[in-house]
Design a protein around this motif. Structure first.
Motif, PDB file in Angstrom:
ATOM      1  N   UNK A 151     -15.985  -8.241  -4.299  1.00 24.08           N
ATOM      2  CA  UNK A 151     -15.222  -9.125  -5.170  1.00 24.08           C
ATOM      3  C   UNK A 151     -14.244 -10.003  -4.398  1.00 24.08           C
ATOM      4  N   UNK A 152     -14.127  -9.775  -3.086  1.00 25.99           N
ATOM      5  CA  UNK A 152     -13.322 -10.670  -2.242  1.00 25.99           C
ATOM      6  C   UNK A 152     -13.853 -10.572  -0.825  1.00 25.99           C
ATOM      7  N   UNK A 153     -14.020 -11.728  -0.191  1.00 26.82           N
ATOM      8  CA  UNK A 153     -14.531 -11.745   1.183  1.00 26.82           C
ATOM      9  C   UNK A 153     -13.582 -11.011   2.114  1.00 26.82           C
ATOM     10  N   UNK A 154     -14.128 -10.554   3.237  1.00 28.24           N
ATOM     11  CA  UNK A 154     -13.328  -9.806   4.206  1.00 28.24           C
ATOM     12  C   UNK A 154     -12.112 -10.603   4.657  1.00 28.24           C
ATOM     13  N   UNK A 155     -10.977  -9.957   4.667  1.00 27.99           N
ATOM     14  CA  UNK A 155      -9.727 -10.539   5.132  1.00 27.99           C
ATOM     15  C   UNK A 155      -9.164  -9.613   6.206  1.00 27.99           C
ATOM     16  N   UNK A 156      -8.139 -10.059   6.948  1.00 32.05           N
ATOM     17  CA  UNK A 156      -7.587  -9.188   7.988  1.00 32.05           C
ATOM     18  C   UNK A 156      -7.184  -7.835   7.408  1.00 32.05           C
ATOM     19  N   UNK A 157      -7.593  -6.769   8.058  1.00 30.69           N
ATOM     20  CA  UNK A 157      -7.275  -5.422   7.568  1.00 30.69           C
ATOM     21  C   UNK A 157      -5.798  -5.128   7.834  1.00 30.69           C
ATOM     22  N   UNK A 158      -4.989  -5.053   6.773  1.00 27.26           N
ATOM     23  CA  UNK A 158      -3.542  -4.870   6.983  1.00 27.26           C
ATOM     24  C   UNK A 158      -3.212  -3.528   7.636  1.00 27.26           C
ATOM     25  N   UNK A 159      -4.064  -2.532   7.470  1.00 27.13           N
ATOM     26  CA  UNK A 159      -3.748  -1.232   8.079  1.00 27.13           C
ATOM     27  C   UNK A 159      -3.815  -1.306   9.602  1.00 27.13           C
ATOM     28  N   UNK A 160      -4.524  -2.318  10.140  1.00 29.86           N
ATOM     29  CA  UNK A 160      -4.626  -2.459  11.593  1.00 29.86           C
ATOM     30  C   UNK A 160      -3.371  -3.066  12.196  1.00 29.86           C
ATOM     31  N   UNK A 161      -2.551  -3.754  11.375  1.00 27.69           N
ATOM     32  CA  UNK A 161      -1.305  -4.316  11.905  1.00 27.69           C
ATOM     33  C   UNK A 161      -0.084  -3.492  11.543  1.00 27.69           C
ATOM     34  N   UNK A 162      -0.297  -2.334  10.980  1.00 26.86           N
ATOM     35  CA  UNK A 162       0.822  -1.491  10.533  1.00 26.86           C
ATOM     36  C   UNK A 162       1.029  -0.329  11.499  1.00 26.86           C
ATOM     37  N   UNK A 163       2.108  -0.399  12.297  1.00 24.10           N
ATOM     38  CA  UNK A 163       2.337   0.642  13.318  1.00 24.10           C
ATOM     39  C   UNK A 163       2.462   2.044  12.730  1.00 24.10           C
ATOM     40  N   UNK A 164       2.800   2.099  11.459  1.00 25.98           N
ATOM     41  CA  UNK A 164       2.946   3.414  10.816  1.00 25.98           C
ATOM     42  C   UNK A 164       1.597   4.002  10.430  1.00 25.98           C
ATOM     43  N   UNK A 165       0.581   3.156  10.456  1.00 27.23           N
ATOM     44  CA  UNK A 165      -0.725   3.591   9.948  1.00 27.23           C
ATOM     45  C   UNK A 165      -1.579   4.196  11.052  1.00 27.23           C
ATOM     46  N   UNK A 166      -2.373   5.158  10.649  1.00 34.12           N
ATOM     47  CA  UNK A 166      -3.272   5.837  11.587  1.00 34.12           C
ATOM     48  C   UNK A 166      -4.227   4.850  12.261  1.00 34.12           C
ATOM     49  N   UNK A 167      -4.650   3.838  11.521  1.00 35.08           N
ATOM     50  CA  UNK A 167      -5.617   2.879  12.050  1.00 35.08           C
ATOM     51  C   UNK A 167      -4.988   1.709  12.780  1.00 35.08           C
ATOM     52  N   UNK A 168      -3.717   1.832  13.146  1.00 35.89           N
ATOM     53  CA  UNK A 168      -3.017   0.740  13.826  1.00 35.89           C
ATOM     54  C   UNK A 168      -3.712   0.367  15.134  1.00 35.89           C
ATOM     55  N   UNK A 169      -3.854  -0.934  15.370  1.00 35.26           N
ATOM     56  CA  UNK A 169      -4.421  -1.424  16.624  1.00 35.26           C
ATOM     57  C   UNK A 169      -3.616  -2.642  17.057  1.00 35.26           C
ATOM     58  N   UNK A 170      -2.821  -2.495  18.121  1.00 37.74           N
ATOM     59  CA  UNK A 170      -1.958  -3.606  18.554  1.00 37.74           C
ATOM     60  C   UNK A 170      -2.744  -4.879  18.848  1.00 37.74           C
ATOM     61  N   UNK A 171      -4.009  -4.741  19.176  1.00 37.48           N
ATOM     62  CA  UNK A 171      -4.816  -5.929  19.459  1.00 37.48           C
ATOM     63  C   UNK A 171      -5.007  -6.786  18.206  1.00 37.48           C
ATOM     64  N   UNK A 172      -4.907  -6.140  17.039  1.00 39.26           N
ATOM     65  CA  UNK A 172      -5.005  -6.891  15.780  1.00 39.26           C
ATOM     66  C   UNK A 172      -3.841  -7.877  15.670  1.00 39.26           C
ATOM     67  N   UNK A 173      -2.654  -7.413  16.010  1.00 41.07           N
ATOM     68  CA  UNK A 173      -1.466  -8.263  15.958  1.00 41.07           C
ATOM     69  C   UNK A 173      -1.591  -9.374  16.989  1.00 41.07           C
ATOM     70  N   UNK A 174      -2.065  -9.025  18.192  1.00 41.45           N
ATOM     71  CA  UNK A 174      -2.232 -10.027  19.250  1.00 41.45           C
ATOM     72  C   UNK A 174      -3.237 -11.094  18.820  1.00 41.45           C
ATOM     73  N   UNK A 175      -4.330 -10.685  18.208  1.00 38.34           N
ATOM     74  CA  UNK A 175      -5.336 -11.645  17.739  1.00 38.34           C
ATOM     75  C   UNK A 175      -4.725 -12.626  16.751  1.00 38.34           C
ATOM     76  N   UNK A 176      -4.005 -12.095  15.788  1.00 38.52           N
ATOM     77  CA  UNK A 176      -3.442 -12.939  14.738  1.00 38.52           C
ATOM     78  C   UNK A 176      -2.390 -13.882  15.328  1.00 38.52           C
TER      79      UNK A 176
END
Length: 159
Positions: free
Chosen positions: A66-91
């Motif tokens: 129902x919505x095309x893929x958008x940046x995964x917010x859990x990847x930019x959240x340092x508190x989240x298990x799925x955090x990936x600093x490269x996501x922030x660098x990319x953006x």
DNA sequence: GCCAACGTTGGC
DNA sequence: GCCAACGTTGGC
């Protein structure tokens, strides 16, 4: 309209959870091949939901993109298990986000839930990602594979 | 850029 | 809980 299959652990997020929280961001995918498939999802594509890491791993229900893929917010959240600093660098660098998440809307349970063991036994599915690619959590189904699953489930697999 | 070590997924 | 099948990491 394409068909996709995604895995989810029902202890963490089940088909019923999707029904209650629909539409839901399909976040947390951290595999490049799966990410590439998420990027290909189009509005209206039908997604088969498979329960994994549970007593009877099985395809249990349907959702729709129902919505095309958008940046995964859990990847930019340092508190989240799925955090990936490269996501922030990319953006920050205006590059395409490394990890993305589409939004899926609940459709319905399958008329017949289909245990993975049954699917793996079907010659029509022998070449599918489901059988061939261990651990892949997002995958496309060919038209013939979808037709096979539809007939096994007694369901049209249509929205 | 190779590859050994390591970590994870997920069916069984 | 076991372990095969992966994907990722990092030393060289």
């Amino acid at each position: 309209m394409r068909h996709w299959l995604v895995k989810t652990e029902p202890d963490a997020f089940s088909l019923d959870d999707l029904r209650r929280e629909s539409p839901a961001l399909w976040d947390g995918v951290r595999n490049y091949q799966a990410r590439n498939f998420l990027r290909e999802m189009q509005l209206g594509d039908v997604v088969l939901i498979q329960h994994s890491s549970c007593k009877v791993p099985a395809v249990v229900g349907l959702a729709v993109v129902s919505e095309l893929a958008l940046p995964d917010p859990t990847a930019s959240d340092p508190e989240h298990k799925g955090f990936d600093p490269r996501q922030v660098a990319d953006i920050d660098a205006d590059k395409p986000p490394r990890w993305v998440a589409p939004r899926l809307s609940y459709l319905r349970p399958l008329r017949t839930t289909l245990p993975i063991a049954r699917l793996k036994a079907r010659p029509e599915l022998a070449d599918s990602h489901l059988v061939r690619r261990a651990r892949l959590s997002v995958m496309p189904l060919s038209e013939s594979e979808a037709a096979c699953i539809a007939s096994m489930a007694g369901d049209t697999l249509l929205p």
